[in-house]
Design a protein around this motif. Sequence first.
Motif, short mmCIF file in Angstrom:
data_model
loop_
_atom_site.label_atom_id
_atom_site.label_comp_id
_atom_site.label_asym_id
_atom_site.label_seq_id
_atom_site.Cartn_x
_atom_site.Cartn_y
_atom_site.Cartn_z
N GLY A 18 0.81 -1.23 0.03
CA GLY A 18 -0.13 0.04 0.15
C GLY A 18 0.82 1.02 -0.19
O GLY A 18 0.28 2.40 0.14
N TYR A 19 2.30 1.16 0.06
CA TYR A 19 3.07 2.13 0.00
C TYR A 19 4.36 1.93 -0.70
O TYR A 19 4.65 1.00 -0.76
CB TYR A 19 3.12 2.71 1.32
N GLY A 207 8.58 13.92 12.39
CA GLY A 207 7.11 13.98 11.93
C GLY A 207 6.91 13.23 10.80
O GLY A 207 5.65 13.66 9.87
N ALA A 208 7.83 12.54 10.42
CA ALA A 208 7.75 11.76 9.27
C ALA A 208 6.60 10.98 9.09
O ALA A 208 5.89 10.30 10.27
CB ALA A 208 8.97 10.70 9.17
N THR A 209 5.83 10.66 8.13
CA THR A 209 4.63 9.81 7.88
C THR A 209 4.56 8.53 8.22
O THR A 209 5.60 7.86 7.94
CB THR A 209 4.27 9.94 6.55
N ARG A 210 3.73 8.11 8.98
CA ARG A 210 3.39 6.69 9.45
C ARG A 210 2.39 5.90 8.44
O ARG A 210 1.35 6.85 8.19
CB ARG A 210 2.72 6.61 10.95
N VAL A 211 2.55 4.80 8.02
CA VAL A 211 1.59 4.17 7.48
C VAL A 211 1.32 2.80 8.22
O VAL A 211 2.30 2.28 8.72
CB VAL A 211 2.31 3.92 5.85
N MET A 212 0.19 2.15 7.77
CA MET A 212 0.03 0.68 8.22
C MET A 212 0.15 -0.12 7.11
O MET A 212 -0.81 -0.04 6.03
CB MET A 212 -1.39 0.56 8.88
N GLY A 227 -2.65 7.73 18.06
CA GLY A 227 -1.51 6.76 18.69
C GLY A 227 -1.21 5.90 17.71
O GLY A 227 -1.34 5.83 16.67
N PRO A 228 0.11 5.39 18.09
CA PRO A 228 0.78 4.21 17.28
C PRO A 228 0.07 3.04 17.38
O PRO A 228 -0.82 2.52 18.22
CB PRO A 228 2.19 4.05 18.27
N LEU A 229 -0.06 2.40 16.04
CA LEU A 229 -0.63 0.96 15.88
C LEU A 229 0.58 -0.05 15.73
O LEU A 229 1.53 0.30 15.30
CB LEU A 229 -1.38 1.12 14.66
N ASP A 230 0.16 -1.14 16.08
CA ASP A 230 0.94 -2.29 16.24
C ASP A 230 1.22 -2.53 14.53
O ASP A 230 0.46 -2.83 13.80
CB ASP A 230 0.43 -3.39 16.69
N GLY A 231 2.44 -2.51 14.24
CA GLY A 231 3.04 -2.97 12.95
C GLY A 231 3.09 -1.67 12.11
O GLY A 231 3.49 -1.86 10.83
N GLU A 232 2.78 -0.54 12.51
CA GLU A 232 3.13 0.80 11.50
C GLU A 232 4.41 0.80 11.16
O GLU A 232 5.27 0.45 11.94
CB GLU A 232 2.64 2.05 12.39
N VAL A 233 4.73 1.71 9.99
CA VAL A 233 5.93 1.71 9.55
C VAL A 233 6.18 3.24 9.28
O VAL A 233 5.34 3.99 8.94
CB VAL A 233 6.17 1.12 8.20
N THR A 234 7.07 3.68 9.72
CA THR A 234 7.68 5.33 9.66
C THR A 234 8.39 5.58 8.22
O THR A 234 9.39 4.47 7.92
CB THR A 234 8.68 5.76 10.67
#
Length: 310
Positions: A18-19, A207-212, A227-234
């Motif tokens: 997805g990214y 402030g880098a974008t986080r994606v799931m 808040g942070p999500l389990d498995g998120e990527v910076t």
Amino acid sequence: MVKDLDIDKLKHQLAEEGYAVIENVLDADQLAQARKAVEKQMEHELAHPLPLDDERHEDDDEIRAYYKKHYTVSEAEAERMVARVHQYRRDNAGTRWPVPIGKVSKNFLHLPTLFDDDQSQRVWNLLNKAPELIPLIEHPVVLPMVRHVMGQDCTLHDFQSTSIGPHTGGGAWHVDAPLGQIPEPLPEFPLTLQNVWLLDDFTPDNGATRVMPRSHKLRKPPPWGSGPLDGEVTLTAPAGSIAIWLSNTWHRSGPNTTDRQRRAILCNYNVSWLRGFADFTTSLPSEVIPTLSNEARYLLGFAARAPRTR
């Protein structure tokens, strides 16, 4: 740069995760030009904020409350958002929305230009104000990726710049408009594709974008929250790189714990039949239009609208 890219790998990354991130797309001169254009416009808009007006509409309190609830805006910015709605109505023959502001399509609403209590900034319709950046929309690294996802018949949805201010907490998880207002299950295909040009290094702290990853396959928006999500990527990369994600991939801006701003240009594309955030055909300087390629003009919406009937 183009010949060195593994396009098939990037396409697979976008489809499955997805990214994707492509590093060092802009050379030093191109990066300097983009930074200069954004810095100039941000400084100008900070020095010349939208003036307030003397109008009073019966739903002013509702509009003010909407922006205070959904965005971290100051009292002054909330008042400017009320004035923006007044201006929008004047531009549209005084027409009012038939539903409360919370139900209005996000494509018809301004987002705050100052947020995070005035620490972060957004510049709308950047191409109208800095047309020298138009080549970015047809960049040979980016446009083939866009058309692979969106199809050949796609147009520009939005082109803005953002600055995430120092010591700010980050944004809320979301999918891009209009998906947040569509009943579940969301479409299997993306309606827009976000391309973010990094004007500063994106790091875990600034402030880098986080994606799931793979969240686009869930076909639903994320739960509300920042808040942070389990498995998120910076998404970390050096300035001059580009980050790409599907409109239905969950994402948010991360917290900036540094003493410096984190700047980027957001270049969003959509399927041609979707109404975009900006009408570039009416806002671009008239002298710029003849200088553009046919490809750029179509991406900006020329010949991508209903014909006049006679």
